[in-house]
Design an enzyme around this catalytic site. Structure first.
Site, short mmCIF file in Angstrom:
data_model
loop_
_atom_site.label_atom_id
_atom_site.label_comp_id
_atom_site.label_asym_id
_atom_site.label_seq_id
_atom_site.Cartn_x
_atom_site.Cartn_y
_atom_site.Cartn_z
N ASP A 15 45.83 -14.30 -34.91
CA ASP A 15 46.41 -15.61 -35.25
C ASP A 15 47.14 -16.10 -34.02
O ASP A 15 47.21 -15.40 -33.00
CB ASP A 15 47.39 -15.43 -36.43
CG ASP A 15 48.07 -16.73 -36.81
OD1 ASP A 15 47.39 -17.77 -36.85
OD2 ASP A 15 49.30 -16.74 -37.07
N SER A 16 47.73 -17.29 -34.13
CA SER A 16 48.55 -17.77 -33.02
C SER A 16 49.90 -17.05 -32.99
O SER A 16 50.55 -17.02 -31.95
CB SER A 16 48.78 -19.28 -33.18
OG SER A 16 49.43 -19.52 -34.42
N TYR A 47 48.68 -23.60 -32.50
CA TYR A 47 47.28 -24.01 -32.36
C TYR A 47 47.03 -25.38 -33.01
O TYR A 47 46.13 -26.10 -32.60
CB TYR A 47 46.36 -22.99 -33.03
CG TYR A 47 45.99 -21.79 -32.18
CD1 TYR A 47 46.64 -21.47 -31.00
CD2 TYR A 47 44.94 -20.95 -32.60
CE1 TYR A 47 46.27 -20.36 -30.25
CE2 TYR A 47 44.57 -19.85 -31.85
CZ TYR A 47 45.23 -19.55 -30.68
OH TYR A 47 44.86 -18.45 -29.95
N GLY A 48 47.82 -25.67 -34.02
CA GLY A 48 47.59 -26.89 -34.80
C GLY A 48 47.66 -28.17 -33.99
O GLY A 48 47.15 -29.22 -34.40
N CYS A 78 43.61 -17.07 -39.06
CA CYS A 78 44.10 -18.37 -38.62
C CYS A 78 43.12 -19.42 -39.11
O CYS A 78 41.93 -19.38 -38.76
CB CYS A 78 44.17 -18.36 -37.09
SG CYS A 78 44.43 -19.98 -36.35
N ASN A 79 43.62 -20.32 -39.96
CA ASN A 79 42.73 -21.36 -40.50
C ASN A 79 42.25 -22.33 -39.44
O ASN A 79 41.14 -22.82 -39.49
CB ASN A 79 43.47 -22.16 -41.58
CG ASN A 79 43.71 -21.36 -42.83
OD1 ASN A 79 42.92 -21.40 -43.76
ND2 ASN A 79 44.80 -20.61 -42.85
N THR A 80 43.13 -22.60 -38.47
CA THR A 80 42.77 -23.56 -37.44
C THR A 80 41.57 -23.04 -36.64
O THR A 80 40.61 -23.79 -36.37
CB THR A 80 43.99 -23.81 -36.52
OG1 THR A 80 45.13 -24.07 -37.34
CG2 THR A 80 43.77 -24.98 -35.59
N GLU A 155 58.13 -19.70 -37.08
CA GLU A 155 58.18 -18.87 -35.86
C GLU A 155 59.60 -18.73 -35.34
O GLU A 155 59.91 -17.79 -34.61
CB GLU A 155 57.27 -19.45 -34.77
CG GLU A 155 55.78 -19.30 -35.05
CD GLU A 155 55.24 -17.87 -34.87
OE1 GLU A 155 55.87 -17.06 -34.17
OE2 GLU A 155 54.18 -17.57 -35.46
N CYS A 187 47.04 -22.64 -44.01
CA CYS A 187 47.51 -22.13 -42.72
C CYS A 187 48.15 -20.79 -43.06
O CYS A 187 48.92 -20.70 -44.03
CB CYS A 187 48.53 -23.08 -42.12
SG CYS A 187 49.43 -22.36 -40.71
N THR A 188 47.81 -19.77 -42.30
CA THR A 188 48.29 -18.43 -42.68
C THR A 188 49.80 -18.27 -42.54
O THR A 188 50.37 -17.31 -43.06
CB THR A 188 47.58 -17.35 -41.85
OG1 THR A 188 47.69 -17.68 -40.46
CG2 THR A 188 46.12 -17.23 -42.24
N HIS A 189 50.44 -19.20 -41.85
CA HIS A 189 51.90 -19.14 -41.80
C HIS A 189 52.52 -19.52 -43.16
O HIS A 189 53.62 -19.09 -43.49
CB HIS A 189 52.45 -20.11 -40.75
CG HIS A 189 52.37 -19.61 -39.33
ND1 HIS A 189 51.19 -19.59 -38.63
CD2 HIS A 189 53.32 -19.13 -38.50
CE1 HIS A 189 51.44 -19.11 -37.40
NE2 HIS A 189 52.71 -18.83 -37.30
N1 LIG Z 1 48.30 -19.66 -38.59
C1 LIG Z 1 47.79 -20.91 -38.30
C2 LIG Z 1 47.85 -21.40 -36.89
C3 LIG Z 1 49.09 -22.20 -36.83
C4 LIG Z 1 49.38 -22.85 -35.50
O1 LIG Z 1 49.49 -22.13 -34.51
O2 LIG Z 1 49.49 -24.08 -35.50
C5 LIG Z 1 46.63 -21.34 -39.12
O3 LIG Z 1 46.25 -20.63 -40.02
O4 LIG Z 1 46.09 -22.38 -38.95
#
Ligand SMILES: N[C@@H](CCC(=O)O)C(=O)O
Length: 276
Positions: A15-16, A47-48, A78-80, A155, A187-189
């Protein structure tokens, strides 16, 4: 015999940042014998906000590095990355690579018809969830909202900050007005925020965390390939943590989710020459 040796190779999860820990938790729950190499690209987070070309480049680098560590499978936690890079990179690697969008979309259509999706700006723009949900159920209606403030707040360990609740209220308002019955945490966060989101959402709204479904798919695939680690001694399974940014910072933030301070190593990923 060779297969059982390979079965001991780790699963790569990336993930990011700390978002992928929500997927890691599921790996530990559903696949307790597996070792994991976890990578957080914290130097390039979030990443978003990145362009599709940047995300594809980062994912190539991560997968090349993971391949050099002989991971037997990679899970994009990471969904992105799943939305923007999975289809592009999959044919380039011999490794099975799994993403979150399809498992998340299928789980959502099993729960409701008015489906809200919260995700990063890049994921929302890609429309990956809209497509996957509508392909799985053409009757479903999808309402998306991007939540760019969530990842930086998580974060920086500000989950219980009143400001986070206030921001979450604003993001969820249009979805509540649209009368959603299901909400995909795209988003996994975001599962780290489910306590906050639950305070705001009407109780009948079902929350979908794609993490549990991608790991279920990973378990099935490992079974099919004969690559599931059958060694019953969980104590042999280990998770190693790597980041591209500051190891100490990642260790501190992830402590809350892991229940202990992990050992984290910094890696420098090498740029990969892209074909096109
Ligand atoms: N965990 C994120 C990435 C979030 C990010 O870095 O913007 C996702 O699932 O998309």
């Amino acid at each position: 015999m060779i297969l059982q040796q390979e079965a001991r190779f780790p699963i790569g999860v990336f993930d990011s940042g700390v978002g992928g820990l929500t997927v890691l938790q599921e790996v530990h729950r559903q696949l307790p014998n597996e070792s994991v190499v976890y990578f957080g690209d914290t130097a390039r987070l979030p990443y978003g906000k990145r362009s599709p070309a940047e995300i594809i480049e980062y994912v190539y680098e991560i997968l090349h590095w993971m391949q050099s560590l002989e991971v037997k499978m990679a899970i994009m936690a990471c969904n992105t990355s799943s939305a923007l890079a999975l289809d592009v990179v999959r044919p380039e690697f011999k490794l099975p690579i799994l993403g979150l969008i399809l498992p998340g979309a299928r789980a959502a259509v099993g729960k409701g018809k008015r489906i809200g999706v919260i995700a990063t700006t890049a994921t929302v723009k890609s429309e990956a969830y809209v497509q996957a949900i509508c392909e799985s159920d053409p009757q479903a209606q999808v309402f998306q909202v991007d939540c760019p403030e969530f990842v930086p707040l998580i974060e920086s360990d500000r989950i219980n900050d009143p400001y986070t609740l206030q921001v979450a209220r604003q993001y969820l308002q249009p979805l509540i007005e649209a009368n959603i019955d299901t909400l995909v945490l795209g988003c996994t966060h975001y599962p780290h925020l489910s306590g906050v989101l639950r305070q705001i959402l009407p109780s009948h709204v079902a929350l979908v965390n794609p993490a549990s479904y991608v790991v279920k798919a990973a378990a099935q695939e490992l079974d099919l390939m004969g690559l599931k680690c059958l060694d019953g001694r969980h104590d042999r399974a280990e998770t190693k943590f790597f980041v591209s940014g500051e190891p100490e910072r990642f260790a501190q933030v992830s402590r809350r989710w892991l229940g202990k301070l992990p050992l984290v190593e910094k890696v420098h990923l090498s740029p990969v020459e892209l074909l096109s």
